[in-house]
Motif scaffolding. Structure first.
Motif, PDB file in Angstrom:
ATOM      1  N   ILE A 143       0.846  -1.198   0.000  1.00  0.00           N
ATOM      2  CA  ILE A 143       0.000   0.000   0.000  1.00  0.00           C
ATOM      3  C   ILE A 143       0.882   1.249   0.000  1.00  0.00           C
ATOM      4  CG2 ILE A 143      -1.686   1.347   1.323  1.00  0.00           C
ATOM      5  CD1 ILE A 143      -2.709  -1.333   2.463  1.00  0.00           C
ATOM      6  N   PHE A 202       2.548   1.776  -3.346  1.00  0.00           N
ATOM      7  CA  PHE A 202       1.554   2.156  -4.350  1.00  0.00           C
ATOM      8  C   PHE A 202       1.251   3.647  -4.232  1.00  0.00           C
ATOM      9  CE2 PHE A 202      -2.850   2.963  -5.545  1.00  0.00           C
ATOM     10  CZ  PHE A 202      -2.874   2.446  -6.820  1.00  0.00           C
ATOM     11  N   PRO A 257     -10.304   4.840  -4.106  1.00  0.00           N
ATOM     12  CA  PRO A 257     -10.699   3.427  -4.228  1.00  0.00           C
ATOM     13  C   PRO A 257     -12.168   3.204  -3.879  1.00  0.00           C
ATOM     14  CG  PRO A 257      -8.689   3.622  -2.946  1.00  0.00           C
ATOM     15  CD  PRO A 257      -9.168   5.020  -3.201  1.00  0.00           C
ATOM     16  N   SER A 296     -14.029   4.531  -6.984  1.00  0.00           N
ATOM     17  CA  SER A 296     -13.882   3.724  -8.202  1.00  0.00           C
ATOM     18  C   SER A 296     -14.296   2.272  -7.979  1.00  0.00           C
ATOM     19  CB  SER A 296     -12.431   3.767  -8.692  1.00  0.00           C
ATOM     20  OG  SER A 296     -11.605   3.057  -7.797  1.00  0.00           O
ATOM     21  N   GLY A 297     -14.406   1.864  -6.728  1.00  0.00           N
ATOM     22  CA  GLY A 297     -14.818   0.483  -6.457  1.00  0.00           C
ATOM     23  C   GLY A 297     -13.663  -0.456  -6.165  1.00  0.00           C
ATOM     24  N   THR A 298     -12.426  -0.005  -6.393  1.00  0.00           N
ATOM     25  CA  THR A 298     -11.287  -0.904  -6.185  1.00  0.00           C
ATOM     26  C   THR A 298     -11.059  -1.226  -4.713  1.00  0.00           C
ATOM     27  OG1 THR A 298      -9.810   0.980  -6.224  1.00  0.00           O
ATOM     28  CG2 THR A 298     -10.036  -0.237  -8.262  1.00  0.00           C
ATOM     29  N   TYR A 339     -12.783  -2.940  -2.972  1.00  0.00           N
ATOM     30  CA  TYR A 339     -13.178  -4.322  -2.688  1.00  0.00           C
ATOM     31  C   TYR A 339     -11.966  -5.184  -2.370  1.00  0.00           C
ATOM     32  CZ  TYR A 339     -11.346  -6.437  -6.970  1.00  0.00           C
ATOM     33  OH  TYR A 339     -10.502  -6.920  -7.937  1.00  0.00           O
ATOM     34  N   GLU A 340     -10.862  -4.866  -3.063  1.00  0.00           N
ATOM     35  CA  GLU A 340      -9.681  -5.699  -2.895  1.00  0.00           C
ATOM     36  C   GLU A 340      -9.069  -5.512  -1.507  1.00  0.00           C
ATOM     37  OE1 GLU A 340      -6.536  -5.035  -5.720  1.00  0.00           O
ATOM     38  OE2 GLU A 340      -6.168  -7.184  -5.784  1.00  0.00           O
ATOM     39  N   LEU A 341      -9.050  -4.268  -1.062  1.00  0.00           N
ATOM     40  CA  LEU A 341      -8.510  -3.946   0.261  1.00  0.00           C
ATOM     41  C   LEU A 341      -9.337  -4.643   1.341  1.00  0.00           C
ATOM     42  CD1 LEU A 341      -6.282  -2.061   1.323  1.00  0.00           C
ATOM     43  CD2 LEU A 341      -8.034  -0.320   1.618  1.00  0.00           C
ATOM     44  N   LEU A 342     -10.660  -4.621   1.149  1.00  0.00           N
ATOM     45  CA  LEU A 342     -11.549  -5.194   2.162  1.00  0.00           C
ATOM     46  C   LEU A 342     -11.495  -6.721   2.168  1.00  0.00           C
ATOM     47  CD1 LEU A 342     -14.689  -2.907   1.681  1.00  0.00           C
ATOM     48  CD2 LEU A 342     -12.913  -2.737   3.423  1.00  0.00           C
ATOM     49  N   SER A 343     -11.163  -7.308   1.013  1.00  0.00           N
ATOM     50  CA  SER A 343     -11.134  -8.764   0.955  1.00  0.00           C
ATOM     51  C   SER A 343      -9.752  -9.326   1.262  1.00  0.00           C
ATOM     52  CB  SER A 343     -11.602  -9.249  -0.422  1.00  0.00           C
ATOM     53  OG  SER A 343     -10.663  -8.876  -1.409  1.00  0.00           O
ATOM     54  N   ARG A 377     -17.783  -0.951   5.200  1.00  0.00           N
ATOM     55  CA  ARG A 377     -18.158  -2.367   5.239  1.00  0.00           C
ATOM     56  C   ARG A 377     -19.551  -2.477   5.850  1.00  0.00           C
ATOM     57  NH1 ARG A 377     -13.426  -5.027   7.443  1.00  0.00           N
ATOM     58  NH2 ARG A 377     -12.711  -5.782   5.444  1.00  0.00           N
ATOM     59  N   CYS A 421     -16.230 -13.115   1.470  1.00  0.00           N
ATOM     60  CA  CYS A 421     -14.967 -12.471   1.084  1.00  0.00           C
ATOM     61  C   CYS A 421     -14.581 -11.303   1.997  1.00  0.00           C
ATOM     62  CB  CYS A 421     -15.039 -11.992  -0.359  1.00  0.00           C
ATOM     63  SG  CYS A 421     -15.178 -13.346  -1.512  1.00  0.00           S
ATOM     64  N   LEU A 456     -16.344  -8.307   2.462  1.00  0.00           N
ATOM     65  CA  LEU A 456     -16.769  -6.959   2.072  1.00  0.00           C
ATOM     66  C   LEU A 456     -17.970  -6.492   2.871  1.00  0.00           C
ATOM     67  CD1 LEU A 456     -16.620  -7.145  -1.829  1.00  0.00           C
ATOM     68  CD2 LEU A 456     -14.786  -6.856  -0.195  1.00  0.00           C
ATOM     69  N   ARG A 459      -9.153 -15.297   4.496  1.00  0.00           N
ATOM     70  CA  ARG A 459      -9.081 -14.469   3.282  1.00  0.00           C
ATOM     71  C   ARG A 459      -7.878 -14.811   2.417  1.00  0.00           C
ATOM     72  NH1 ARG A 459     -10.336  -8.552   5.752  1.00  0.00           N
ATOM     73  NH2 ARG A 459     -12.237  -9.095   6.865  1.00  0.00           N
ATOM     74  N   THR A 468     -13.882  -2.780 -12.014  1.00  0.00           N
ATOM     75  CA  THR A 468     -13.206  -1.667 -11.351  1.00  0.00           C
ATOM     76  C   THR A 468     -11.704  -1.859 -11.507  1.00  0.00           C
ATOM     77  OG1 THR A 468     -13.070  -2.870  -9.289  1.00  0.00           O
ATOM     78  CG2 THR A 468     -15.001  -1.500  -9.614  1.00  0.00           C
ATOM     79  N   LEU A 481      -0.676  -7.236  -1.398  1.00  0.00           N
ATOM     80  CA  LEU A 481      -1.763  -6.907  -0.468  1.00  0.00           C
ATOM     81  C   LEU A 481      -2.206  -8.159   0.302  1.00  0.00           C
ATOM     82  CD1 LEU A 481      -3.424  -4.405   0.238  1.00  0.00           C
ATOM     83  CD2 LEU A 481      -5.124  -5.166  -1.403  1.00  0.00           C
TER      84      LEU A 481
END
Lengths: 253, 327
Positions: A9, A12, A83, A86-88, A90-94, A252, B72, B74, B97, B108, B125
């Motif tokens: 992170i 990035f 994020p 834009s919806g990205t 989701y990856e951080l949350l998963s 969330r 997942c 979310l 996870r 996205t 990540l």
């Protein structure tokens, strides 16, 4: 600890700053330098010294603080807002990352950028005005603590904001006015007595005062009060961030 | 860079024989009520077997995405429990996870990132050390290798979908969730995507996909679950489902229209269409005695001239529409 995630992170976010070098580094340094030229060089030469410091030098700590606050907030808020937008996210949350690790990555990167900016502006300022730093260690400490605290605030704003307008609301309507009225361009004792008291309710006064003390050894309020105020801010922000993650507020459901 | 490995090489961890029996995902009494009061899931119980392709079917708003989102991470569950590869998704979320990859429904992406960077980002990540060889393998398998230095904004929709799959596979998950993988994808790309999914399954990854295209479930799934109004109303092996509920029809076109079904043919389960030009016989294709031969003899004996014949198997779609209507 998921160190790889924190590093990922962080990198990035730093890469994003490199990609947008003009906007994230050059522009703030240039706009702050304009203050030195106008207020320090042109107008400042007509203003008498304040506490034995030339006006041009006097405004440097306040200007660095101004930039530090606005950049920390806007960097960190955008980093987490985008994020989400834009919806990205989701990856951080998963991902197998804890809340603490997410904050460490985003806030760490935002604070790093602000500190780099602060040092760049300090370097630029020293080209225009003679500068001495009385307490370098304290100077760095104030710089770092303020950058981290306001990056946390930015993170909170980024989570809270659900549109671009809200994202800009706090930096433009709260932070900038408070900083201008927080003794960036003047010493508190230059104000009428009533306003001297009112201005003490402005938290930015304590930040600017403490930071200026680390340069010139004189302050509007006691250094202890400045440190206490930063730590209070930091604790409040940490508390809010903890609450955000505990409840999943706006990220969330 | 290493040489190109093939798709058949396992990207998931080796399966232990003892673990074969235990389901890879176990869902018990899962509830979700959103803050608005909307109850999206009602006490879901479901087991996903290791190595299978499980299709979750349901109309829009049935709860498919909510179910996936909870597993997942979310969305927070309101009640119940989910165990993924032996780990509770709430209390042991890191381990859970780490075994899961998610390909979301929406396309996205970080528009200005390159394919390589965004896929490498995903791996980091998820707490995995950098492994360029693995990333290369994933990109080659998904035919993205030539695009590795392209910015995501320059890619087509189908390519972006593949990038999302690559991101989900970057950390070598054992379970892959595909939420509507072919929504808005043209026919050719859809077939392409199915092949990608089959190759993944061959490599040992368990796949759960949601879809409202019946064709997709019919084509790919080993088992099918139907969800409607937040409840799982049916879970069955696809073949069994087709066998159990699927019926076959034989249609005979007649040279001369009939006013009514001849008496000689009565009692055989035949129907005559409104125009009187077609006889329809419904039967169970799985049984040994379908009765087709006798029927044809009887039709011949009755003096009817047949010009054409065809058969039709009822599809999952017919079954599905019936099920959801019933519910």
């Amino acid at each position: 600890m998921n160190w790889y995630a924190i590093r990922t992170i962080y990198r990035f976010e730093m890469a994003r700053a490199r990609r947008t070098l003009l906007q994230s580094i050059v522009s703030p340094v240039l706009s702050t330098s304009l203050y030195f030229v106008v207020f320090g060089g042109a107008i400042g030469s007509r203003i008498t010294q304040i506490d034995g410091v030339s006006y041009g030098a006097f405004i440097v700590p306040g200007l660095i603080m101004l930039m530090l606050l606005t950049q920390s907030v806007s960097n960190a808020s955008f980093a987490i807002f985008f994020p989400k937008f834009s919806g990205t996210i989701y990856e951080l949350l998963s991902a197998p990352v804890s809340h603490f690790e997410i904050v460490l990555g985003y806030v760490g990167a935002a604070a790093t950028k602000s500190i780099i900016l602060g040092l760049l502006i300090l370097g630029t300022a020293s080209l225009f005005v003679p500068l001495t730093i009385a307490h370098p260690l304290w100077m760095v400490l104030f710089l770092a603590l303020t950058a981290v605290t306001f990056s946390l605030l930015g993170f909170i704003i980024g989570i809270w904001a659900d549109n671009f307008e809200k994202l800009q609301l706090v930096p433009l309507l709260v932070i900038t006015p408070l900083t201008f009225l927080g003794g960036t361009f003047y010493a508190i004792d230059m104000l009428p007595p009533l306003w001297q008291t009112v201005t003490l309710a402005n938290p930015v006064v304590y930040l600017v005062s403490g930071f200026r003390w680390s340069f010139f050894g004189s302050a509007d309020v006691s250094v202890a009060a400045s440190v206490a105020m930063i730590l209070l801010f930091l604790t409040a922000c940490l508390g809010i961030v903890a609450w955000i993650f505990r409840t999943g507020y706006r990220i969330r459901p | 860079m290493t040489d190109t490995p093939t798709a058949s090489q396992p990207t998931a961890a080796v399966k232990s024989p003892a673990a074969h029996e235990a389901p890879i995902i176990q869902i018990d009494g899962l509830d979700k009520t959103y803050a608005s009061g909307y109850q999206a899931l009602k006490s879901i119980d479901l087991e996903i077997q290791r190595g299978e392709i499980f299709a979750l079917l349901g109309p829009n708003g049935a709860g498919k995405t909510t179910l996936i989102s909870i597993i997942c991470g979310l969305v927070n569950p309101t009640g119940g429990r989910v165990i993924a590869d032996g780990h509770d998704i709430v209390h042991d979320y890191r381990a859970a996870r780490a075994t899961i990859g998610l390909v979301p429904q929406e396309l996205t992406s970080e528009a200005f990132e390159t394919v390589w960077n965004t896929v490498s980002f995903s791996r980091g990540l998820f707490g995995k050390p950098p492994d360029p060889a693995h990333i290369e393998r994933v990109l080659r398998d998904l035919a993205l290798w030539d695009k590795r230095n392209n910015k995501l904004i320059t890619l087509s929709g189908g390519m972006k979908r593949r990038v999302l799959i690559a991101k989900a596979l970057a950390h070598e998950p054992r379970i892959l969730f595909l939420d509507e993988p072919t929504a808005g994808v043209d026919v050719e790309l859809r077939r392409d995507m199915w092949n990608v999914v089959r190759r993944l399954r061959e490599s040992g990854v368990t796949i759960i996909l949601t879809t409202h295209y019946i064709e997709e479930a019919e084509e790919m799934a080993d088992r099918i679950g139907v969800i409607s109004h937040g409840e799982i109303i049916l879970v069955r092996e696809k073949q069994a489902l087709m066998r159990q509920l699927g019926r076959k029809e034989l249609m005979l076109q007649l040279a001369t229209p009939l006013a009514a079904l001849p008496e000689a043919l009565a009692g055989r389960g035949l129907t005559l269409d409104d125009a009187g030009r077609q006889l329809v016989y419904t039967y169970d294709a799985q049984q040994d005695a379908t009765g087709i031969a006798e029927l044809l003899r009887a039709v011949d004996a009755a003096g009817l001239e047949v010009t054409d014949l065809q058969t039709r198997q009822s599809s999952l779609e017919d079954i599905f529409v019936g099920l959801v209507k019933e519910h």
